[in-house]
Write an enzyme that holds these catalytic residues in place. Structure first.
Site, short mmCIF file in Angstrom:
data_model
loop_
_atom_site.label_atom_id
_atom_site.label_comp_id
_atom_site.label_asym_id
_atom_site.label_seq_id
_atom_site.Cartn_x
_atom_site.Cartn_y
_atom_site.Cartn_z
N ASP A 66 -52.52 34.88 79.04
CA ASP A 66 -53.17 35.90 78.22
C ASP A 66 -54.32 35.27 77.45
O ASP A 66 -54.22 34.11 77.08
CB ASP A 66 -52.15 36.39 77.17
CG ASP A 66 -51.85 37.86 77.28
OD1 ASP A 66 -52.11 38.43 78.35
OD2 ASP A 66 -51.36 38.44 76.29
N TYR A 68 -56.35 34.37 74.07
CA TYR A 68 -55.94 34.24 72.66
C TYR A 68 -56.19 35.57 71.95
O TYR A 68 -57.19 36.25 72.22
CB TYR A 68 -56.76 33.15 71.96
CG TYR A 68 -56.55 31.75 72.50
CD1 TYR A 68 -55.29 31.15 72.45
CD2 TYR A 68 -57.61 31.02 73.03
CE1 TYR A 68 -55.09 29.86 72.94
CE2 TYR A 68 -57.41 29.73 73.51
CZ TYR A 68 -56.15 29.16 73.46
OH TYR A 68 -55.97 27.88 73.94
N PHE A 79 -57.24 28.68 77.92
CA PHE A 79 -57.00 27.52 77.04
C PHE A 79 -58.21 27.15 76.19
O PHE A 79 -58.14 26.26 75.35
CB PHE A 79 -56.52 26.29 77.83
CG PHE A 79 -55.19 26.46 78.48
CD1 PHE A 79 -54.02 26.47 77.72
CD2 PHE A 79 -55.07 26.66 79.85
CE1 PHE A 79 -52.77 26.66 78.31
CE2 PHE A 79 -53.83 26.83 80.45
CZ PHE A 79 -52.67 26.83 79.68
N HIS A 188 -45.35 24.04 80.70
CA HIS A 188 -46.52 24.54 79.97
C HIS A 188 -46.88 23.56 78.84
O HIS A 188 -46.00 22.95 78.24
CB HIS A 188 -46.19 25.92 79.38
CG HIS A 188 -47.39 26.68 78.92
ND1 HIS A 188 -47.96 26.49 77.69
CD2 HIS A 188 -48.14 27.63 79.54
CE1 HIS A 188 -49.01 27.29 77.55
NE2 HIS A 188 -49.15 27.99 78.67
#
Length: 221
Positions: A66, A68, A79, A188
């Site tokens: 998703d 931020y 990221f 992750h």
């Protein structure tokens, strides 16, 4: 959303997707959201990953989930955050792993555009999100669209490196042809799971080794 930018190579590759019923209803939903509430990233950056990294230039694919959902954070690359925005915890762990793996000092900026411009496709599964509501645009059609992106790369390119971090990315990467591409998996980089094997995974040196062996230019991480 009128100023959405998308590289012409992807328009050609994904032309069929844009004409499908799910995509038309997705775009109607997204337009309504941008008009009625606060949505990230800015409209012009929804397709930033595909705009910065043309189809034929992709070397490495990193899959996120998703965007931020905090103000000013999402810039359309997974990221990544724009210059001046505090570096989020997952990206801090990514930087820590790069430093440990290949000795590159931690950058002061969290903007990963420099990776995207070298052929690192930084693709979230869902390309938009409501402010402060994680996952709010999931299951509206974005995942079908980004699955098509992964599938086209797997089928029509060769010798790509896919970095699949966490169970969500690994599930999304099931369509990748392992005989044609290098698939690297790890937990992750989130602080909740990074210590379970992301830190120490050495994906960045492994990616460059593979690219080098295939006669493809390495990424300056």
């Amino acid at each position: 959303m009128a100023d959405v930018r998308l590289h012409s190579s992807w328009k050609k590759i994904l032309g069929e997707e844009f004409n499908k019923a799910y995509f038309e209803s997705l775009i109607t939903f997204v337009k309504d959201e941008y008009q009625s509430t606060e949505v990230y990233p800015p409209g012009s950056k929804i397709f930033s990953a595909l705009d910065h990294t043309p189809f034929e230039k992709v070397k490495v694919v990193i899959l996120g989930q998703d965007p931020y959902h905090g103000r000013g954070q999402a810039n359309g690359l997974c990221f990544s955050v724009s210059d001046g925005v505090p570096i989020p915890p997952s990206l801090r762990n990514i930087y820590a792993e790069i430093k440990s793996d290949i000795g590159v000092p931690n950058p002061l900026s969290g903007d990963l555009e420099r990776w995207a411009n070298q052929g690192v496709l930084l693709l979230n599964a869902t390309l938009t999100v409501r402010a402060h509501q994680a996952g709010s645009h999931q299951n509206r059609g974005w995942e079908i669209f980004t699955d098509a992106v992964v599938e086209k790369l797997s089928q029509e390119r060769e010798n790509l490196v896919f970095m699949l971090w966490g169970s969500y990315a690994q599930k999304k990467g099931k369509v990748i042809d392992r005989g044609q591409h290098c698939v690297l998996t790890a937990p992750h980089p989130s602080p909740l799971s990074a210590h379970r094997g992301f830190l120490g995974c050495k994906h960045f040196s492994a990616a460059n080794k593979y690219l080098s062996e295939k006669g493809i230019g390495e990424v300056q991480w």
